[in-house]
Each structure stands twice: as C-alpha cells, then as structure tokens.
Motif scaffolding. Structure first.
Motif: not given
Ligand code: ARG
Length: 235
Positions: A146-174
C-alpha cells in the motif's frame, strides 16, 4: 512503417514515452528531447526516414512495437535480459543508475537505498526503478504494498512527492538530476544498477537494427553525439 522498398525510401515510426526529461518531454504539444534528437541524427545516416513520433505510456511501448504500431522505441529504455526475450536492442547509447529523490529540506531522508524501508515510494510503471524497489523492498516486506505507488510517468510521481504524498521517488539518475534542476527536490542516495539504454526494435527487423547501429557509430565518431548531449545535459 517499414514499408516502402521499391523506389521510395523506407519509413519507420518512432515511439516514445514523454515525461522523462531531458530524454523525452512534451513542449507545447511537441515531443522533444535527447532521444528525439539522437534517433533523428542516427536515422539521417541510414536509408530509413522517420515518420512523426507517437507517444505511449512507457509500459505500452513494447506491446506497441510488437503490434507494429511503431517500428522503433526511443525512450531511455534499459537493455536487460527480460526485455531482450521479446525485443531486440541496438548498441547502448547512454548509462544510468537509480536515484532516491526526496523533497528539499525533508527531515531524516534515507541515507541509502535500504533506508527506504517503511517509507512511501513512487515509481513509473514498468520501469527498472519499479522493479528494483519491488524486488529489494516490497517483496521482502520492507515496504508495504500500500506504500508502493506506481504512476503512468515520473512527472506525476514527482508532483506527488512535492505535494507530500510520497516520501521518495526512485528513478534513473540523469532524470533525477533534471528534476533537481526544476523542482524543490534533491537526491538523497543512489543505487548502482549500471543500466545502459538502447533503442528497441522488433526481433524480425535485423536490417533496421544493423542500420541503426551503423548510424549510431557515425553519430559517435563524427562528434554529433557530444553536440546533442551537451544541448540536453547542460551544466
Ligand atoms: N531506464 C528505465 C527503464 O528502462 C526507465 C525508462 C523510462 N522511460 C521513459 N521514457 N519514461 O525502465
């Protein structure tokens, strides 16, 4: 795609998954980025011609390729064994590891990948980032499903991170570094995966794969590769 023959030139339909800056993003309805410029330069050294780009969610690209909706995938796609079972890849054109992205000024951010245990984590569906979190942390029970959230793209995931709905996003370094430049986020840790990106091609399209490999070599040898890289990875 892959039609032609005869007197006309052979055209190929490129497919990508925007929302992965600076490799591919949508700018005013147009798809732009490193992958777009690199594939265009590569193809210009071949007998093929690119048709207009089609965009999909990342997890739909391989099915689209296999169903002939596109002829080549240019989507910062990591070459790995599992994918190699169903599609072919060109030679590698870029390297990456995984990064743990957190909010700027986050209190007690994870100091390494294992430190994600117990946190709410976001990833893009179907990516290597998703599978490394799933294998290392979700399956062993260190992160609840329940704490593992998948998104259609990383822009949406980072948006949720900034909005405090996530603690972290894991993605490619570049791509993580690009988000650091654009949003109030920072890289708390990296996890070495030694990934290499390749263009994806159908298994029965050996002529195309060979042409793309030759074209890529010319782009590398002629200095065009550095030119495109410097344009999209400035600073
Ligand atoms: N390199 C990672 C992978 O192959 C992520 C690629 C995501 N690409 C994209 N265009 N969204 O799984």
């Amino acid at each position: 795609g892959l039609g032609g023959g005869g007197s006309g030139s052979m055209t190929i339909i490129p497919g990508t998954a925007p929302g992965f800056p600076p490799f591919e993003t949508k700018q005013g309805g147009e798809i732009v980025g490193f992958d777009i410029d690199l594939l265009s330069a590569v193809v210009s050294n071949t007998d093929y011609e690119l048709e207009s780009w089609k965009d999909f969610e990342f997890s739909s690209l391989t099915p689209a390729l296999k169903n002939d909706k596109i002829d080549v995938i240019a989507a910062a796609m990591t070459i790995n064994e599992k994918r190699d079972e169903s599609i072919d890849f060109t030679n590698p054109y870029y390297s990456a590891d995984q990064a743990v992205l957190v909010r700027q000024g986050a209190s007690s951010p994870p100091s390494n990948f294992a430190g994600l245990a117990g946190r709410t984590v976001g990833v893009q569906e179907g990516t290597t980032g998703a599978s490394v979190v799933e294998k290392q942390l979700v399956k062993p029970g260190k992160i609840a499903q329940s704490k593992f959230n998948t998104y259609g793209n990383y822009v949406l995931a980072v948006e949720d991170l900034v909005n405090r709905n996530l603690d972290a996003v894991v993605l490619d370094t570049p791509v993580a570094r690009t988000f650091v430049d654009r949003r109030a986020v920072t890289i708390a840790a990296t996890y070495e995966t030694g990934e290499k990106y390749g263009f994806g091609v159908r298994t029965d399209a050996d002529d195309l794969t060979k042409a793309l490999n030759d074209g890529l070599e010319q782009v590398r040898n002629g200095g065009k590769y550095e030119e495109i890289r410097d344009e999209w990875f400035a600073g």
